[in-house]
Design a protein around this motif. Structure first.
Motif, PDB file in Angstrom:
ATOM      1  N   LEU A  65      -0.923   2.631  -6.872  1.00 23.31           N
ATOM      2  CA  LEU A  65      -2.062   1.739  -7.801  1.00 23.31           C
ATOM      3  C   LEU A  65      -2.798   1.372  -6.641  1.00 23.31           C
ATOM      4  CD1 LEU A  65      -0.531   0.006 -10.721  1.00 23.31           C
ATOM      5  CD2 LEU A  65      -1.699   1.952 -11.131  1.00 23.31           C
ATOM      6  N   PRO A  66      -4.048   1.201  -7.370  1.00 24.47           N
ATOM      7  CA  PRO A  66      -5.363   1.248  -5.931  1.00 24.47           C
ATOM      8  C   PRO A  66      -5.411  -0.649  -6.788  1.00 24.47           C
ATOM      9  CG  PRO A  66      -5.768   2.661  -8.406  1.00 24.47           C
ATOM     10  CD  PRO A  66      -4.287   2.407  -8.623  1.00 24.47           C
ATOM     11  N   ALA A  67      -6.063  -1.355  -5.886  1.00 24.09           N
ATOM     12  CA  ALA A  67      -6.593  -1.979  -7.010  1.00 24.09           C
ATOM     13  C   ALA A  67      -7.402  -3.040  -8.234  1.00 24.09           C
ATOM     14  CB  ALA A  67      -7.598  -2.857  -5.306  1.00 24.09           C
ATOM     15  N   ILE A  68      -6.222  -3.646  -8.702  1.00 22.89           N
ATOM     16  CA  ILE A  68      -6.745  -3.828 -10.125  1.00 22.89           C
ATOM     17  C   ILE A  68      -7.621  -5.252 -10.756  1.00 22.89           C
ATOM     18  CG2 ILE A  68      -5.725  -4.298 -12.705  1.00 22.89           C
ATOM     19  CD1 ILE A  68      -2.953  -2.759 -11.243  1.00 22.89           C
ATOM     20  N   TYR A 112      -5.928 -12.177  16.235  1.00 23.19           N
ATOM     21  CA  TYR A 112      -5.465 -11.519  14.841  1.00 23.19           C
ATOM     22  C   TYR A 112      -6.943 -12.529  13.610  1.00 23.19           C
ATOM     23  CZ  TYR A 112      -2.043  -9.098  17.725  1.00 23.19           C
ATOM     24  OH  TYR A 112      -1.392  -8.354  18.370  1.00 23.19           O
ATOM     25  N   GLY A 113      -6.231 -12.328  12.471  1.00 18.47           N
ATOM     26  CA  GLY A 113      -5.598 -12.337  11.048  1.00 18.47           C
ATOM     27  C   GLY A 113      -4.791 -12.281  10.476  1.00 18.47           C
ATOM     28  N   VAL A 114      -4.936 -14.067   9.672  1.00 19.02           N
ATOM     29  CA  VAL A 114      -3.844 -13.476   8.484  1.00 19.02           C
ATOM     30  C   VAL A 114      -4.073 -13.683   6.892  1.00 19.02           C
ATOM     31  CG1 VAL A 114      -1.590 -14.260   6.641  1.00 19.02           C
ATOM     32  CG2 VAL A 114      -1.759 -14.405   9.975  1.00 19.02           C
ATOM     33  N   TYR A 115      -4.004 -12.188   6.722  1.00 25.76           N
ATOM     34  CA  TYR A 115      -4.715 -12.522   4.524  1.00 25.76           C
ATOM     35  C   TYR A 115      -3.332 -13.717   3.777  1.00 25.76           C
ATOM     36  CZ  TYR A 115      -6.656 -11.114   0.235  1.00 25.76           C
ATOM     37  OH  TYR A 115      -7.420 -11.524  -0.968  1.00 25.76           O
ATOM     38  N   VAL A 116      -4.086 -14.288   3.107  1.00 30.42           N
ATOM     39  CA  VAL A 116      -3.363 -15.366   2.158  1.00 30.42           C
ATOM     40  C   VAL A 116      -4.386 -14.891   0.305  1.00 30.42           C
ATOM     41  CG1 VAL A 116      -2.356 -17.457   1.101  1.00 30.42           C
ATOM     42  CG2 VAL A 116      -3.307 -16.696   3.712  1.00 30.42           C
ATOM     43  N   HIS A 117      -3.197 -13.692  -0.253  1.00 30.90           N
ATOM     44  CA  HIS A 117      -4.092 -13.503  -1.479  1.00 30.90           C
ATOM     45  C   HIS A 117      -3.482 -15.085  -2.883  1.00 30.90           C
ATOM     46  CE1 HIS A 117      -6.165 -11.489  -4.440  1.00 30.90           C
ATOM     47  NE2 HIS A 117      -5.605 -11.650  -5.577  1.00 30.90           N
ATOM     48  N   PRO A 118      -3.545 -15.912  -3.344  1.00 32.97           N
ATOM     49  CA  PRO A 118      -2.832 -16.492  -3.658  1.00 32.97           C
ATOM     50  C   PRO A 118      -2.818 -15.635  -5.036  1.00 32.97           C
ATOM     51  CG  PRO A 118      -4.766 -17.998  -3.625  1.00 32.97           C
ATOM     52  CD  PRO A 118      -5.032 -16.421  -2.373  1.00 32.97           C
ATOM     53  N   MET A 124      -0.523  -6.507  -6.426  1.00 34.54           N
ATOM     54  CA  MET A 124      -0.391  -8.131  -6.766  1.00 34.54           C
ATOM     55  C   MET A 124      -1.234  -8.617  -5.876  1.00 34.54           C
ATOM     56  SD  MET A 124       1.083  -8.441  -9.519  1.00 34.54           S
ATOM     57  CE  MET A 124      -0.233  -9.524 -10.231  1.00 34.54           C
ATOM     58  N   SER A 125      -1.531  -8.003  -4.251  1.00 33.58           N
ATOM     59  CA  SER A 125      -2.605  -9.194  -3.552  1.00 33.58           C
ATOM     60  C   SER A 125      -3.480  -8.498  -3.610  1.00 33.58           C
ATOM     61  CB  SER A 125      -1.655  -8.823  -2.151  1.00 33.58           C
ATOM     62  OG  SER A 125      -2.034  -7.506  -1.606  1.00 33.58           O
ATOM     63  N   ASN A 176       3.204  -6.040   8.745  1.00 35.09           N
ATOM     64  CA  ASN A 176       2.894  -6.657   7.967  1.00 35.09           C
ATOM     65  C   ASN A 176       1.616  -6.413   6.907  1.00 35.09           C
ATOM     66  OD1 ASN A 176       2.208  -9.127   5.933  1.00 35.09           O
ATOM     67  ND2 ASN A 176       4.218  -9.735   6.759  1.00 35.09           N
ATOM     68  N   GLU A 177       1.749  -5.974   5.976  1.00 31.38           N
ATOM     69  CA  GLU A 177       0.407  -5.527   5.000  1.00 31.38           C
ATOM     70  C   GLU A 177      -0.508  -7.380   5.290  1.00 31.38           C
ATOM     71  OE1 GLU A 177       1.326  -6.773   0.692  1.00 31.38           O
ATOM     72  OE2 GLU A 177       2.255  -4.720   1.482  1.00 31.38           O
ATOM     73  N   ARG A 178      -0.158  -8.569   5.255  1.00 36.44           N
ATOM     74  CA  ARG A 178      -1.560  -9.025   5.321  1.00 36.44           C
ATOM     75  C   ARG A 178      -1.862  -9.556   6.941  1.00 36.44           C
ATOM     76  NH1 ARG A 178       0.109 -14.424   4.309  1.00 36.44           N
ATOM     77  NH2 ARG A 178       2.397 -14.514   4.656  1.00 36.44           N
TER      78      ARG A 178
END
Length: 512
Positions: free
Chosen positions: A416-419, A310-316, A375-376, A298-300
């Motif tokens: 696409l790279p980060a925007i 582990y860590g979980v990333y959240v990008h609202p 979008m993340s 999982n990419e997050r």
């Protein structure tokens, strides 16, 4: 001592209350106390009579009890949403002026402060959000960042600066806290088993951006406060108090020259050492929870360097969380043993110190909160919809990109790279060091004022220093989602390279 127990901080809230009440009772005009508001982390929004309030989260290390308090206070005053900032703070939006008093007093009781959240102040100290758990760590810089936060807040009333003062700590050459392009940056280094900091000074984004210059190649860890205090005093003595546009540390470097500036700063540090200040109190952070393995992709999901954790990333989206969403996050965090929450510089957060079962559960429960794919990796400042100095609606552009890319296959998006999108040259999204950066403005085209975004490419940061992105040209706001999709397809097919002349040739009519 907790920051909320510092007498200067307590008194500052009382002073704020008295001055704001004078405005509310029409004994004073709002414009006359704006410097006070800014210094206490309060800014008026575009909508007249509404205000943003910024809560300092030291080094982005957010205790679960703090998150609970921020949520409960917000619910009590009726805010609609919270904002995770690009400097690891949390903001309330849409408050009345009277409510800013109520919120400040409530926060103070819970150990949270807003002093120095804006204005001509030392801002929240940034820190690599995965420091301590990242396999790329040189060493954990979090204790040093937190010790510096404590030092700053204890002497907060001694600061008399012409403009803001930003400090950052990075745990690896990845520089996830932008140390190489800030006023004062400490980057973790190691040689032959000896740990030290590489120190960058005089960097900054916004108008006339500058990468930081290397001040020290090998600073002893216990000397960080000497450097902070020395630079503070130099900034106070040599900063420009007449021209606000040239009142940052990078302009002092420019005015004196690099070598003269470094010599001057060494002099100030020597004086601080001779005078003496307390060395930083370093409280190491331990991760000794028993881990269990998780076998999913999982990419997050982030595998910590601690076995089975582990860590979980959240990008609202846009860094915004509704009251209900934050409430859900608080409940999730409270249900996990010894969870650690770290805010990022990209408007997201990590839930760390999770065993395999906990990580799998948190991934499932945050599936609708955390964006994925391109979008993340999208960061957008609040822009003209909220910010008084914003020129373009960066959030609106981000929404248009999301709508477009909801229909773009993942195998295309990944190219696409980060925007990073900023609504003006202030670069709150750090677009100037992004691989794909957009900066909003207005431009006359065929006798009509249009919203455009200037595209810059291949910005970077890291151990060798920061590199500002190369400006390609302007794009109409409405053309950008299509441009990004075509760019992703071209990159995937190998038909396009991320180079200025290639992009101008390929997208000629769109780049104006």
């Amino acid at each position: 001592m907790k920051h909320s127990e510092i007498e200067a901080v307590i008194q500052s809230v009382q002073n704020y209350k008295e001055k704001v009440n004078e405005v509310l009772n029409e004994k004073e005009e709002l414009k006359n106390i704006k410097p006070l508001l800014g210094g206490m982390g309060v800014y008026e929004q575009r909508e007249k009579g509404t205000f943003m309030l910024r809560v300092r989260i030291p080094a982005g290390v957010c205790e679960v009890k703090w998150l609970r308090s921020i949520y409960e206070i917000g619910k009590e005053v009726g805010v609609r949403r919270f904002h995770l900032t690009s400097r690891q703070d949390i903001q309330y939006h849409g408050l009345t002026l009277a409510q800013t008093i109520e919120v400040k007093e409530a926060l103070l009781k819970e150990g949270l402060v807003t002093k120095g959240g804006g204005g001509n102040s030392p801002r929240n100290i940034a820190c690599s959000p995965l420091s301590g758990v990242d396999s790329k760590d040189i060493f954990d810089v979090t204790p040093y960042a937190l010790a510096s936060c404590d030092f700053i807040m204890k002497i907060i009333d001694s600061f008399h600066l012409p403009r803001k003062f930003k400090i950052a700590f990075a745990s690896s050459k990845e520089d996830t806290s932008n140390t190489t392009v800030t006023d004062l940056g400490f980057m973790a280094m190691e040689e032959d088993g000896h740990k030290y900091f590489k120190v960058f000074v005089g960097g900054g984004l916004g108008r006339n951006p500058k990468p930081g210059i290397v001040f020290e190649e090998k600073l002893e860890l216990q000397e960080i406060l000497y450097v902070i205090q020395g630079l503070k005093e130099l900034f106070e003595d040599y900063g420009d108090y007449e021209n606000r546009n040239k009142a940052r540390i990078r302009y002092i470097v420019e005015r004196l020259g690099e070598e003269a500036f470094k010599a001057k700063l060494h002099d100030y540090i020597d004086k601080v050492k001779a005078r003496g200040i307390n060395e930083p109190i370093i409280n190491e952070i331990t991760y000794n929870k028993k881990g269990t393995h998780l076998s999913i992709n999982n990419e997050r999901l982030v595998s910590q360097k601690q076995e089975g954790l582990y860590g979980v990333y959240v990008h609202p989206f846009g860094g915004y969380l509704s009251v209900e969403e934050l409430g859900r996050i608080v409940e999730m965090a409270e249900a996990v043993e010894d969870v650690k929450i770290r805010l990022t510089m990209d408007q997201g957060f990590y839930m760390l110190n999770l065993n395999g079962e906990e990580a799998e559960r948190i991934l499932a429960k945050t599936e609708t909160l955390g964006l994925t794919d391109i979008m993340s990796k999208l960061v957008a400042c609040t822009g003209a919809n909220t910010c008084q100095i914003g020129l373009a609606a960066s959030e609106e552009l981000a929404g248009s990109i999301k709508k477009r890319f909801d229909k773009v296959p993942k195998e295309v998006q990944v190219w696409l790279p980060a925007i990073h999108i900023s609504g003006c040259q202030s670069s709150c999204s750090a677009h100037q060091i992004a691989v794909l950066g957009f900066c909003g403005s207005k431009k006359r085209i065929n006798d009509e004022i249009k919203t455009v975004f200037t595209l810059s490419i291949n910005g970077s940061k890291g151990q060798a220093g920061a590199k500002l992105g190369e400006v390609v040209g302007d794009l109409l706001m409405e053309d950008i989602p299509e441009f990004l999709e075509e760019l992703a397809i071209g990159l995937k097919k190998g038909e396009i390279e991320l180079e200025k002349e290639v992009l101008k040739k390929q997208f000629g009519p769109k780049i104006i």
